[in-house]
Enzyme design. Sequence first.
Site, short mmCIF file in Angstrom:
data_model
loop_
_atom_site.label_atom_id
_atom_site.label_comp_id
_atom_site.label_asym_id
_atom_site.label_seq_id
_atom_site.Cartn_x
_atom_site.Cartn_y
_atom_site.Cartn_z
N HIS A 1 37.69 39.53 34.64
CA HIS A 1 37.78 40.92 34.08
C HIS A 1 36.13 41.47 34.55
O HIS A 1 36.32 42.65 34.56
CB HIS A 1 38.86 41.88 33.63
CG HIS A 1 39.30 42.94 34.13
ND1 HIS A 1 38.57 43.59 35.13
CD2 HIS A 1 39.66 43.88 33.60
CE1 HIS A 1 39.38 44.79 35.10
NE2 HIS A 1 40.16 44.74 34.52
N ASP B 1 37.90 43.33 39.66
CA ASP B 1 38.83 44.25 38.65
C ASP B 1 40.84 43.74 38.94
O ASP B 1 40.76 43.21 39.86
CB ASP B 1 38.65 45.81 39.11
CG ASP B 1 37.28 46.09 38.59
OD1 ASP B 1 36.87 45.25 37.91
OD2 ASP B 1 37.23 46.71 39.53
#
Length: 462
Positions: free
Chosen positions: A435, A439
């Site tokens: 992450h 995304d």
Amino acid sequence: MARVDVLMPQMGESIAEGTLSKWLKKLGDEVKRDEPLFEISTDKVDAEIPAPSAGVLAEIKVQEGQTVPVQTLVAVIETDKGASTTAAPSAAAQRAPAASGAAVASSPPAPKPAPAAPAAVSPPSPTAPSRPLPPTPAPAVKGGDGAETAEERLRRKSTPLVRKIAAEHQVDISTIPGTGFAGRVTKQDILGAIERGVSVPVPTPAGTAARSPLPSAGPVVHPVVQPWPGDRVEPFSKIRKITADHMIMSRRTSAHVTSFFEIDYSRVAELRRKHKAASAERGVNLTYLAFIAKACAENLRKHPVVNAAVSGDNIIYRRDVNIGIAVALDWGLIVPVVKRADELSLGGLARAINDLGERARTKKLSPDEIQRGTFTITNPGVFGSYAGAPIINQPQVAILGVGAIEKRPKVVTLPDGTDTIAIRTMGMVSMSYDHRVVDGADADRFLADVKRALEDFPEGAI
């Protein structure tokens, strides 16, 4: 009797040492040319090393579990009286880098001087390298003009794994005394230095602003647990130790998040049933994994952030799509890589996956075949797992997990708009991603495209 020296081979340019994990022959055994003689384990790969010549295993110089530099004398084979004293590379040696430099021959002393062969003494010592090197590396010292000296360049030589550990812990390799071949810093050297508290920051390049690195998580230390009466204590194998350290390191490095998608494989099942026999005649096994790899390969080009790596504060978008296929072995886990997978047809991918998997199980992989992956697929579904959250294979940013593929009830909408329950071939896929750069929307768009590619797989692509 002629004597043939067997040396620790160099498994790739960056490998400086190897661990002799298992002898496949005993002292005094007869061996055939190209017959597996012993197994070795390195930072990159496990492999069987073939005998360079037929004869009798007369001396064993390196014991199981011992780690030695490349070109170290490992064993001596005595050949028949009429055998040539210079063993040409065997066919197996020519096929695999594992045997590169694995054997040289020595002959009985002759009046005419001959090039020196490795000394057959214990403990073993490496043969002379092909280029002159400093006899004993001294502490690295910068030249008067600030340029790196030859001694410092030598000391900075190390394997990619060692450099990765050094970067993670902000350690300057040139400050660590190396015990490897020609003074190279080994994994044991750098881990020992970190445990002793050595933490010299890597010099900041001129013209860039210095910034404080994130606090180091420290070396991987596994807790010690007291065994109970009747328990069996078994030390980590080389491959298990590497896997354990890498898994912990990956969890420390990446911000792991996992997304799950359900896929209807009924279209793929229909195509497999229709084309499986014809493909088998061409030597192609059309597995579900081949279809999944094909769908991923085509969509990684469309979603480059999933085919990327993180380097400091930069994102490296990989040009090539190289898909690693995790293979579970009786002795651990290995991830051979299908290079430029997006350029292969479905049949080409299926062949490559089957070939790499088979050679992984028989320890025939070369070091290059387990490097330079950009995305990984792991398939625990073959063992019945419904779904899982795999750990990212560093320095990649995503890994796809394939769950069990089986017939399940599913609500489907008929052409007239009514719903009904049908039996469909279904399965889950999960993708763990980093992450820091990927995304949730990026990951889910990629998975949605993979799902669409599998559920609407074109017959013309078979």
